[in-house]
Scaffold this active site. Sequence first.
Site, mmCIF file in Angstrom:
data_model
loop_
_atom_site.group_PDB
_atom_site.id
_atom_site.type_symbol
_atom_site.label_atom_id
_atom_site.label_comp_id
_atom_site.label_asym_id
_atom_site.label_seq_id
_atom_site.Cartn_x
_atom_site.Cartn_y
_atom_site.Cartn_z
ATOM 1 N N ASP A 8 0.884 -1.174 0.000
ATOM 2 C CA ASP A 8 0.000 0.000 0.000
ATOM 3 C C ASP A 8 0.918 1.220 0.000
ATOM 4 O O ASP A 8 2.138 1.099 0.119
ATOM 5 C CB ASP A 8 -0.889 -0.029 1.260
ATOM 6 C CG ASP A 8 -1.827 1.183 1.333
ATOM 7 O OD1 ASP A 8 -2.381 1.561 0.290
ATOM 8 O OD2 ASP A 8 -1.980 1.767 2.421
ATOM 9 N N SER A 9 0.304 2.410 -0.084
ATOM 10 C CA SER A 9 1.105 3.626 0.023
ATOM 11 C C SER A 9 1.517 3.873 1.485
ATOM 12 O O SER A 9 2.509 4.537 1.738
ATOM 13 C CB SER A 9 0.288 4.822 -0.476
ATOM 14 O OG SER A 9 -0.871 4.973 0.332
ATOM 15 N N CYS A 71 -4.243 -1.912 -1.805
ATOM 16 C CA CYS A 71 -4.425 -0.511 -2.184
ATOM 17 C C CYS A 71 -5.425 -0.474 -3.334
ATOM 18 O O CYS A 71 -5.187 -1.084 -4.383
ATOM 19 C CB CYS A 71 -3.069 0.039 -2.628
ATOM 20 S SG CYS A 71 -3.138 1.631 -3.452
ATOM 21 N N GLU A 148 -2.811 9.467 7.870
ATOM 22 C CA GLU A 148 -1.351 9.339 7.960
ATOM 23 C C GLU A 148 -0.760 10.348 8.963
ATOM 24 O O GLU A 148 0.306 10.134 9.499
ATOM 25 C CB GLU A 148 -0.707 9.503 6.573
ATOM 26 C CG GLU A 148 -1.008 8.351 5.606
ATOM 27 C CD GLU A 148 -0.235 7.055 5.908
ATOM 28 O OE1 GLU A 148 0.802 7.128 6.599
ATOM 29 O OE2 GLU A 148 -0.688 5.978 5.458
ATOM 30 N N CYS A 180 -11.072 2.563 -0.229
ATOM 31 C CA CYS A 180 -9.649 2.834 0.047
ATOM 32 C C CYS A 180 -9.327 2.092 1.338
ATOM 33 O O CYS A 180 -10.116 2.149 2.293
ATOM 34 C CB CYS A 180 -9.429 4.335 0.228
ATOM 35 S SG CYS A 180 -7.784 4.756 0.871
ATOM 36 N N HIS A 182 -7.310 2.654 3.608
ATOM 37 C CA HIS A 182 -7.105 3.496 4.800
ATOM 38 C C HIS A 182 -8.414 3.716 5.572
ATOM 39 O O HIS A 182 -8.388 3.948 6.772
ATOM 40 C CB HIS A 182 -6.580 4.880 4.396
ATOM 41 C CG HIS A 182 -5.105 4.945 4.138
ATOM 42 N ND1 HIS A 182 -4.532 4.458 2.997
ATOM 43 C CD2 HIS A 182 -4.095 5.471 4.883
ATOM 44 C CE1 HIS A 182 -3.226 4.686 3.037
ATOM 45 N NE2 HIS A 182 -2.933 5.292 4.173
HETATM 46 N N1 DGL Z 1 -4.798 2.965 0.667
HETATM 47 C C1 DGL Z 1 -4.721 3.190 -0.737
HETATM 48 C C2 DGL Z 1 -6.027 2.895 -1.423
HETATM 49 O O1 DGL Z 1 -6.683 1.941 -1.027
HETATM 50 C C3 DGL Z 1 -3.958 4.418 -1.184
HETATM 51 C C4 DGL Z 1 -4.393 5.696 -0.612
HETATM 52 C C5 DGL Z 1 -3.496 6.856 -1.018
HETATM 53 O O2 DGL Z 1 -2.281 6.774 -0.874
HETATM 54 O O3 DGL Z 1 -4.044 7.864 -1.517
HETATM 55 O O4 DGL Z 1 -6.427 3.517 -2.369
#
Ligand code: DGL
Length: 271
Positions: A8-9, A71, A148, A180, A182
């Site tokens: 993931d990011s 992600c 974050e 997402c 997150h």
């Molecule tokens: N968690 C990731 C997603 O599911 C990336 C979120 C990001 O870095 O913008 O899209």
Amino acid sequence: MQRIGIFDSGVGGLTVLRELDRQLPQESILYFADTDRLPYGTRSPQEILQFVREIIPWMLSQQVKMILMACNTSSALALETVRQEFDVPILGLILPGAAAAVHKGQRIGVIATPATAASHAYRDAILEIDTTVQVWEVGCPEFVPLIEQNRLHDAYTYEVARRYLQPLLDRDIDTLIYGCTHYPHLEPVLRAILPPGVRLIDPARSLVQATQQELTLLNLQNRGDRVPTQFRVSGSPQQFARLSQQWLGDFPHVEKVYLSTTLELPIESID
Ligand code: DGL
């Protein structure tokens, strides 16, 4: 005995890791967070594809047996392309998430990064399964930076969430997809705003179910002892460890890695 690689990011993939721990506790995991380049969700499709093309070869150099894109942004914009390019099973979140939502509701909202929302990957996948449902996608650019920065409980985060959810509440949705990885970290915030009847769909659950099926099909299940999850980041290991301990329960050991970028060399003729 090989690991499953997930990436993931940032800390979003931890919501996928949580599901792996719950459903596939015998599997060993390598977790990579591209924290040096987050957020992904406001990047161009070309940049996202480029990042994924750097992460996968590195993961292969670490001997992973399968890769999960933890992600949605990468799953929406790069999965189909890189599946053709690399000889390793690669799974993403969109199809499993869409299938889970269609089984639950008729009026489906999707909250996602701007890149995922603009791709309409969820809408297309859902309508492919069932043309009778209605889908509305909302890009939520502020969520990932707020998570974050560990601002999960700020009054401002609630304010932003109310703003993003309002158009979906106006449509009277019965189901909401976390588009997402997150966003499940924001569950208390979202629950406080959504009417109690709205079902929340975490695509990670069905992704891990699909992973289990794939491991069985390919006869790749771990038969040895599970080894502790390895955490690797492209940014600051301390920052990732400090933030993620609230979900992992303890302070993880995290190491920094440098991904080698793909060099586009001109083709020269040698006389
Ligand atoms: N968690 C990731 C997603 O599911 C990336 C979120 C990001 O870095 O913008 O899209």
